[in-house]
Enzyme design. Structure first.
Site, PDB file in Angstrom:
ATOM      1  N   GLU A 199       4.067  -3.665   1.285  1.00 31.24           N
ATOM      2  CA  GLU A 199       3.132  -3.484   0.673  1.00 31.24           C
ATOM      3  C   GLU A 199       3.227  -4.992  -0.391  1.00 31.24           C
ATOM      4  OE1 GLU A 199       0.842  -3.324  -2.257  1.00 31.24           O
ATOM      5  OE2 GLU A 199       2.259  -2.623  -3.430  1.00 31.24           O
ATOM      6  N   CYS A 212       0.187  -6.023  -8.146  1.00 30.88           N
ATOM      7  CA  CYS A 212       0.080  -6.587  -6.941  1.00 30.88           C
ATOM      8  C   CYS A 212      -1.814  -6.068  -6.920  1.00 30.88           C
ATOM      9  CB  CYS A 212       0.608  -5.845  -5.672  1.00 30.88           C
ATOM     10  SG  CYS A 212       0.794  -4.069  -6.069  1.00 30.88           S
TER      11      CYS A 212
END
Length: 494
Positions: free
Chosen positions: A254, A288
């Site tokens: 991720e 993110c």
């Protein structure tokens, strides 16, 4: 507990059901309180011997845990979720002290964390294979089995939540986990380790090793580690993938993002403005999946921009442990200087700063060495600007205008990232049409940065692969065994 008073006094490794000092070292690190700039911990990075002991303990615990029924694992995970709810304020306070996010946000993170454990507790008892009938009364069946010792490597923006997102599905499937937090935020995961032990997992099932790149490398290359799940930057993710490939280990990555948020002229303006703030300024912009490329249709550009600036200027910056604070400090001074550098380059390349983008010095004397800045809104942005192309990972929103749907979809996809995307429009046909074309793993319609644990989360392209949350994650922490059963005689060609 108040800002500027906390200091670490206990060991920060966790092995065999207790806090321990590592038996060997690969260096030392310091952890800071971002609100004050104080050093709150100096700790030893785990060396090869310590990593070996953590793996050894995890293997022993795995033998016990993997033999429990799904319902037995379910009950223990539910108990862990209950304890997290009970200790919510303690966990949120620790997160705020070490990470800098507001206590308001940290409490939400803790809620998401216990919900994650509850969700996977429910799935633990439902894991099953298939029965397949074959000719002549023979049959086959599949078994979904755990992988073994898994490694979770966390990021510093959501330390406790990420540890739960990785450990809950891993443990639900019957695995053990060794977790390495970011050296910037080593503290809160120790509370999770203690909670798992209190809830009843075998000693060694969830271990914590502290350290930086060297410790991470030792974990990734260990022959007895079955899987790596990493959250962090693209360059580090690439290195982890390379190291894991040599041992043929599956990885979940991720990674970063430069996500588009598309605001059509027929949107609900109030919701679109709130969505843009949620997409850019949560956790000081250190998220993110943030929608930092805000594409606004020309007909509403001026009105939208005016309202976004007005709302951004109202964000209360300051002591993150105060109830009315909505933006705390950034993670550390080098990161703060990096973000300010992005704003400087943006101005040099022709962007206009409508608000923020500069240092913020709180009036409280104890906060003057903290890592604060004002949230920034940039206009006059172009697709080729550094602030539009590169992940900034701070409170900087870039506003771009567009004319047509086809144009904005093409521009939104013009990136090496593909983590998230968002669309605000009242036209539901357009909304579904656009998200179908967007190259992103997590898409939002008329909202942004919500993270229900029931929904899978993960990216396309350089934002990584594999998923966290949702039922599908069970497949990433388990393996399928096929069994073929012959009920008649063997037919041989010999």
């Amino acid at each position: 507990m108040s800002t500027g008073t906390f200091i670490v006094s206990q060991p920060l490794n966790y092995r065999g059901g207790a806090r321990v000092d590592p038996v060997d070292a690969s260096g030392t690190e310091k952890a800071f309180e971002p609100a004050t700039g104080r050093v709150i911990a100096t700790f030893t990075c785990s060396g090869e011997k310590e990593v070996n002991l953590a793996v050894q303990d995890a293997k022993a615990a795995f033998k016990i845990w993997s033999q429990k029924s799904g319902m037995e694992r379910c009950r223990i995970l539910l108990e862990a979720a209950r304890i997290i709810r009970e200790r919510k304020e303690e966990i949120a306070t620790m997160e705020t002290i070490n990470n800098g996010k507001s206590i308001f946000e940290a409490r939400l993170d803790v809620d998401i964390s216990w919900q994650c454990l509850e969700y996977y507790a429910g799935l633990a008892g439902s894991m099953a294979g298939e029965h397949i009938q074959l000719p002549g009364g023979s049959f086959g069946y599949t078994r979904r089995e755990p992988l073994g010792v898994c490694v979770g490597i966390g990021a510093w923006n959501y330390p406790f939540q990420i540890a739960c997102w990785k450990s809950a599905p891993a443990l639900a499937c019957g695995n053990a986990m060794i977790f390495k937090p970011s050296p910037f935020t080593p503290l809160s995961v120790l509370l999770l380790a203690e909670i798992y032990t209190e809830a009843g997992v075998p000693p060694g099932l969830f271990n914590v090793v502290q350290g930086g790149a060297t410790t991470g490398q030792l974990l990734c290359q260990h022959r007895d580690v079955a899987k790596i799940s990493f959250t962090g930057s693209v360059p580090t993710g690439s290195k982890i993938m390379e190291m894991s490939a040599k041992g043929i280990k599956p990885v979940t990555l991720e990674l970063g993002g430069k996500s588009p948020l598309i605001i059509f002229s027929d949107c609900d303006m109030g919701n679109a403005v709130k969505g843009a703030l949620m997409a850019n300024f949560l956790t000081q912009g250190e998220v993110c999946c943030n929608g930092t490329r805000v594409f606004v249709q020309k007909e509403i550009l001026d009105k939208f921009t005016e309202e976004v600036v007005k709302q951004t200027q109202r964000i209360k910056i300051g002591d993150p442990l105060l109830e009315d604070t909505r933006m705390g400090p950034l993670i550390n001074r080098p990161h703060l200087e990096r973000i300010l550098g992005f704003v400087k380059v943006a101005k040099e390349q022709g962007a206009k700063v409508l608000c923020g983008g500069d240092l913020y010095v709180p009036e409280d004397p104890k906060l003057k060495e903290g890592y604060y800045m004002r949230p920034c809104v940039l206009t006059n942005c172009r697709d080729d600007m550094t602030c539009v192309k590169e992940e900034i990972f701070g409170p900087v929103m870039s506003i771009l205008s567009f004319d047509t749907e086809a144009e904005v979809v093409e521009r939104a996809n013009d990136t090496t990232f593909g983590l998230a995307a968002g669309v605000f429009t009242r036209d539901i046909q357009r909304a579904h049409r656009v998200v179908a074309e967007l190259q992103a793993g997590m898409c939002f319609i008329n909202n942004y940065n919500v993270s229900p644990v029931e929904l899978p989360f993960g990216g396309y392209k350089k934002s990584g692969f594999g998923r966290e949350n949702g039922r599908v994650t069970i497949e990433y922490y388990s393996q399928l065994k096929t069994v073929c059963v012959e009920m008649g005689d063997v037919e041989s060609v010999f």
